[in-house]
Design a protein around this motif. Structure first.
Motif, PDB file in Angstrom:
ATOM      1  N   UNK A   1       0.831  -1.204   0.000  1.00 55.61           N
ATOM      2  CA  UNK A   1       0.000   0.000   0.000  1.00 55.61           C
ATOM      3  C   UNK A   1       0.865   1.253   0.000  1.00 55.61           C
ATOM      4  N   UNK A   2       1.972   1.239   0.741  1.00 58.35           N
ATOM      5  CA  UNK A   2       2.869   2.395   0.766  1.00 58.35           C
ATOM      6  C   UNK A   2       3.493   2.647  -0.603  1.00 58.35           C
ATOM      7  N   UNK A   3       3.935   1.594  -1.282  1.00 55.73           N
ATOM      8  CA  UNK A   3       4.560   1.775  -2.594  1.00 55.73           C
ATOM      9  C   UNK A   3       3.530   2.153  -3.663  1.00 55.73           C
ATOM     10  N   UNK A   4       2.249   1.941  -3.380  1.00 56.38           N
ATOM     11  CA  UNK A   4       1.208   2.387  -4.299  1.00 56.38           C
ATOM     12  C   UNK A   4       0.759   3.812  -4.049  1.00 56.38           C
ATOM     13  N   UNK A   5       1.344   4.453  -3.030  1.00 55.66           N
ATOM     14  CA  UNK A   5       1.005   5.831  -2.679  1.00 55.66           C
ATOM     15  C   UNK A   5       1.826   6.804  -3.508  1.00 55.66           C
ATOM     16  N   UNK A   6       1.226   7.940  -3.841  1.00 56.46           N
ATOM     17  CA  UNK A   6       1.959   8.998  -4.547  1.00 56.46           C
ATOM     18  C   UNK A   6       3.215   9.366  -3.752  1.00 56.46           C
ATOM     19  N   UNK A   7       4.362   9.305  -4.388  1.00 60.59           N
ATOM     20  CA  UNK A   7       5.622   9.540  -3.682  1.00 60.59           C
ATOM     21  C   UNK A   7       5.752  10.979  -3.175  1.00 60.59           C
ATOM     22  N   UNK A   8       4.914  11.878  -3.666  1.00 63.01           N
ATOM     23  CA  UNK A   8       4.958  13.240  -3.164  1.00 63.01           C
ATOM     24  C   UNK A   8       4.519  13.299  -1.705  1.00 63.01           C
ATOM     25  N   UNK A   9       3.716  12.316  -1.271  1.00 57.44           N
ATOM     26  CA  UNK A   9       3.336  12.236   0.140  1.00 57.44           C
ATOM     27  C   UNK A   9       4.579  12.017   0.992  1.00 57.44           C
ATOM     28  N   UNK A  10       5.459  11.130   0.546  1.00 60.03           N
ATOM     29  CA  UNK A  10       6.697  10.879   1.280  1.00 60.03           C
ATOM     30  C   UNK A  10       7.614  12.094   1.227  1.00 60.03           C
ATOM     31  N   UNK A  11       7.563  12.801   0.099  1.00 62.32           N
ATOM     32  CA  UNK A  11       8.349  14.022  -0.033  1.00 62.32           C
ATOM     33  C   UNK A  11       7.891  15.064   0.985  1.00 62.32           C
ATOM     34  N   UNK A  12       6.586  15.210   1.138  1.00 58.88           N
ATOM     35  CA  UNK A  12       6.051  16.152   2.123  1.00 58.88           C
ATOM     36  C   UNK A  12       6.500  15.778   3.529  1.00 58.88           C
ATOM     37  N   UNK A  13       6.436  14.486   3.823  1.00 55.23           N
ATOM     38  CA  UNK A  13       6.870  14.020   5.146  1.00 55.23           C
ATOM     39  C   UNK A  13       8.349  14.289   5.338  1.00 55.23           C
ATOM     40  N   UNK A  14       9.137  14.011   4.306  1.00 61.42           N
ATOM     41  CA  UNK A  14      10.581  14.216   4.384  1.00 61.42           C
ATOM     42  C   UNK A  14      10.928  15.678   4.601  1.00 61.42           C
ATOM     43  N   UNK A  15      10.131  16.585   4.030  1.00 63.49           N
ATOM     44  CA  UNK A  15      10.369  18.013   4.165  1.00 63.49           C
ATOM     45  C   UNK A  15       9.717  18.611   5.406  1.00 63.49           C
ATOM     46  N   UNK A  16       9.097  17.751   6.226  1.00 61.49           N
ATOM     47  CA  UNK A  16       8.485  18.232   7.453  1.00 61.49           C
ATOM     48  C   UNK A  16       7.147  18.912   7.249  1.00 61.49           C
ATOM     49  N   UNK A  17       6.519  18.719   6.109  1.00 65.12           N
ATOM     50  CA  UNK A  17       5.236  19.367   5.808  1.00 65.12           C
ATOM     51  C   UNK A  17       4.101  18.354   5.969  1.00 65.12           C
ATOM     52  N   UNK A  18       4.071  17.714   7.130  1.00 67.65           N
ATOM     53  CA  UNK A  18       3.135  16.619   7.379  1.00 67.65           C
ATOM     54  C   UNK A  18       1.684  17.104   7.353  1.00 67.65           C
ATOM     55  N   UNK A  19       1.441  18.342   7.789  1.00 66.05           N
ATOM     56  CA  UNK A  19       0.072  18.855   7.820  1.00 66.05           C
ATOM     57  C   UNK A  19      -0.552  18.950   6.428  1.00 66.05           C
ATOM     58  N   UNK A  20       0.283  18.973   5.398  1.00 66.59           N
ATOM     59  CA  UNK A  20      -0.232  19.078   4.040  1.00 66.59           C
ATOM     60  C   UNK A  20      -0.640  17.729   3.452  1.00 66.59           C
ATOM     61  N   UNK A  21      -0.224  16.641   4.106  1.00 63.84           N
ATOM     62  CA  UNK A  21      -0.512  15.308   3.576  1.00 63.84           C
ATOM     63  C   UNK A  21      -2.008  15.050   3.403  1.00 63.84           C
ATOM     64  N   UNK A  22      -2.875  15.369   4.403  1.00 64.51           N
ATOM     65  CA  UNK A  22      -4.311  15.115   4.215  1.00 64.51           C
ATOM     66  C   UNK A  22      -4.932  15.888   3.056  1.00 64.51           C
ATOM     67  N   UNK A  23      -4.231  16.925   2.578  1.00 63.07           N
ATOM     68  CA  UNK A  23      -4.763  17.709   1.469  1.00 63.07           C
ATOM     69  C   UNK A  23      -4.435  17.097   0.104  1.00 63.07           C
ATOM     70  N   UNK A  24      -3.650  16.039   0.107  1.00 60.22           N
ATOM     71  CA  UNK A  24      -3.384  15.318  -1.148  1.00 60.22           C
ATOM     72  C   UNK A  24      -4.572  14.383  -1.370  1.00 60.22           C
ATOM     73  N   UNK A  25      -5.569  14.852  -2.072  1.00 59.96           N
ATOM     74  CA  UNK A  25      -6.848  14.131  -2.158  1.00 59.96           C
ATOM     75  C   UNK A  25      -6.707  12.767  -2.822  1.00 59.96           C
ATOM     76  N   UNK A  26      -5.769  12.640  -3.755  1.00 64.54           N
ATOM     77  CA  UNK A  26      -5.598  11.352  -4.414  1.00 64.54           C
ATOM     78  C   UNK A  26      -5.228  10.275  -3.403  1.00 64.54           C
ATOM     79  N   UNK A  27      -4.275  10.579  -2.537  1.00 63.44           N
ATOM     80  CA  UNK A  27      -3.848   9.607  -1.530  1.00 63.44           C
ATOM     81  C   UNK A  27      -4.985   9.277  -0.571  1.00 63.44           C
TER      82      UNK A  27
END
Length: 510
Positions: free
Chosen positions: A245-271
């Motif tokens: 399931x993680x590898x099927x997720x848009x990698x930009x979600x991991x990018x947001x987490x890596x950059x410390x922008x975790x609050x923006x993750x729920x706004x990625x509607x596709x994920x």
């Protein structure tokens, strides 16, 4: 058409393929397998072919455009499948060349469909090569090489990334394409190592853990046991489920987490939609199959594993879902078409496209009721222009044209509709097992040479999102002065590319 540059890059890529074979030799040395001699012969042939292509190429300039990018991308996947089949063919473990190419194409395209009825009969080095093709192909062959060396100067490399993108979007995370490729692979390698550690800590044999991790990371699905993943422990199956399931997720979600922008993750509607689809499918299937299991926990475990495996187009199996009730099987069929997120290693139509299509349907229905209203389709707060919708419509139309023709062509082997339909769905969506005669307890060996070639084409077309392969067959591609040169070809494709590497994320660095 810059033929010299095409030959040059193809030559480089074949040399790299020989390098990708090298780790299998280490495995052979560990297990003392003499048949590895055929691996070295294969490496020599591939290297010689690559050096020959480089020797005949004398490019006047190093610029490539969208046309060359699509041609290079399509050709390299066909060449990798053909030359990568040499270890199977020369060693005699898959004596038929069509079957050997099918197995290799299935590996590189992360499909996981197989013609083998007894995978445990293969030596360890060949099993490793078979699974390693998943890992190489998962993020993209060209993306991998661009992460190491620049294949073209300036912005030309982005044409290669966009042609090979596993989703409907490739956008630069950082200023240079090679840096973007490097960043993607850092995340890819980190998740790969993390899963490997969990499996080893869960007491899975190291060789199995490596091969299963390669298959999970690339959302491929080749296993090293005839039983698939059924004999692994519940903990190990849960780990595989989570990472599929993680590898099927848009990698930009991991990018947001890596950059410390975790609050923006729920706004990625596709994920968020992707996770919602998984949750709903697991719940429905669990209720439907509950009577066949001794406990609700086991039913949830198998339902979650198969839903995660199918929607991410991985193709692992812990049970023969071909014997599940029709309701559950058709949920899995629908998930085959939906696929994973854009910007992931998964296949299928992609959740983002499904979202936009539904928004377009709602807009048209609303226009019928309120014909004077002017409404725009928004995606994650951004207005989508006509070029984006046109690009998605073209892709979906081409997708179903290829799908329909493929089902017609493979029908010459006289298998039932369920088998043919799911065989094409499984290969075009890069899933692996289908239903009927190509279910998880069966394989694709029953198809003849012609149908095998059709399914090989489907695997590569599905992995490259149809259009690059069709461009290879398009007569105007080879005409000098074609409108496919430069920015004219970019139109709807580039507009769609710019839509959603991240859903709502705007990659702005520096």
């Amino acid at each position: 058409m810059n033929y010299a540059m095409i030959f040059r890059i193809l030559g480089w890529m074949l040399v790299f393929e020989a390098g990708f074979m090298a780790p299998s030799a280490i495995v052979a040395a560990i297990y003392r397998e003499a048949s590895v001699i055929w691996l070295f012969v294969s490496m020599g042939i591939v290297t010689a072919a690559g050096l020959l292509l480089r020797a005949v190429s004398r490019p006047r300039h190093h610029r490539i455009y969208a046309r060359e990018g699509a041609v290079i991308c399509a050709l390299i996947w066909f060449l990798y499948s053909i030359f990568g089949a040499l270890p199977f063919k020369l060693s005699g473990y898959i004596p038929d060349m069509f079957d050997a190419v099918f197995e290799t194409a299935s590996g590189f395209t992360t499909t996981g469909a197989s013609i083998l009825s007894d995978v445990e009969a293969l030596p360890h080095w060949l099993l490793f090569w078979r699974s390693f093709t998943h890992w190489v192909g998962g993020m993209g062959i060209l993306v991998f090489v661009m992460a190491i060396i620049p294949l073209a100067s300036g912005g030309s490399a982005m044409y290669l990334m966009k042609a090979e993108s596993p989703g409907p979007s490739v956008k630069k995370m950082v200023p240079k394409a090679s840096q973007t490729a490097g960043l993607l692979y850092k995340m890819y390698i980190f998740l790969t190592v993390l899963q490997l550690l969990f499996l080893v800590l869960g007491r899975m044999p190291l060789f199995d853990a490596l091969c299963i991790t390669f298959g999970t990371a690339g959302t491929g699905g080749f296993s090293v046991l005839n039983s698939g993943c059924a004999t692994y422990t519940i903990f190990q199956q849960v780990v595989i489920t989570v990472f599929m399931i993680l590898f099927g997720t848009n990698f930009s979600v991991f990018y947001l987490i890596m950059m410390g922008r975790i609050r923006e993750v729920p706004r990625v509607s596709e994920a968020m939609t992707y996770y919602g689809i998984i949750g709903a499918a697991v719940a429905l299937i669990t209720v439907n199959i509950r009577g066949s299991y001794t406990s609700i926990g086991l039913a949830i475990k198998d339902a979650a594993f198969q839903v995660g495996s199918i929607i991410t187009t991985t193709g692992f199996a812990t049970t023969d879902f071909n014997i599940w009730p029709a309701f559950s099987k058709w949920i899995l069929i629908l998930l085959m078409f939906v696929g994973a997120c854009a910007g992931s290693t998964g296949g299928g139509i992609k959740v983002s496209r499904i979202q936009v299509v539904f928004k377009a349907i709602m807009k048209e229905l609303d226009s019928v009721i309120h014909p004077n209203d002017v409404r725009k389709i928004r995606y994650d707060g951004k207005v989508l222009d006509h070029a984006v919708l046109r690009g998605i419509n073209v892709f979906i139309t081409a997708y179903f044209v290829v799908f329909g023709l493929s089902v017609l062509l493979v029908s010459v082997d006289n298998f039932g509709l369920e088998t043919n339909f799911s065989a094409v769905a499984a290969t075009l969506n890069n899933i692996g097992p289908g239903l009927g005669g190509v279910g998880p307890a069966s394989n694709f060996s029953g198809y003849g040479a012609f149908s095998t070639c059709v399914l090989i084409f489907d695997m590569i077309a599905g992995r490259l999102e149809i259009l690059p392969v069709l461009i290879l067959l398009f007569p105007h591609t080879w005409a000098e002065g074609s409108v496919l040169r430069g920015k004219h070809v970019r139109g709807s494709r580039e507009a769609e590319n710019d839509l959603m590497m991240s859903g709502s994320l705007e990659m702005e660095l520096g």
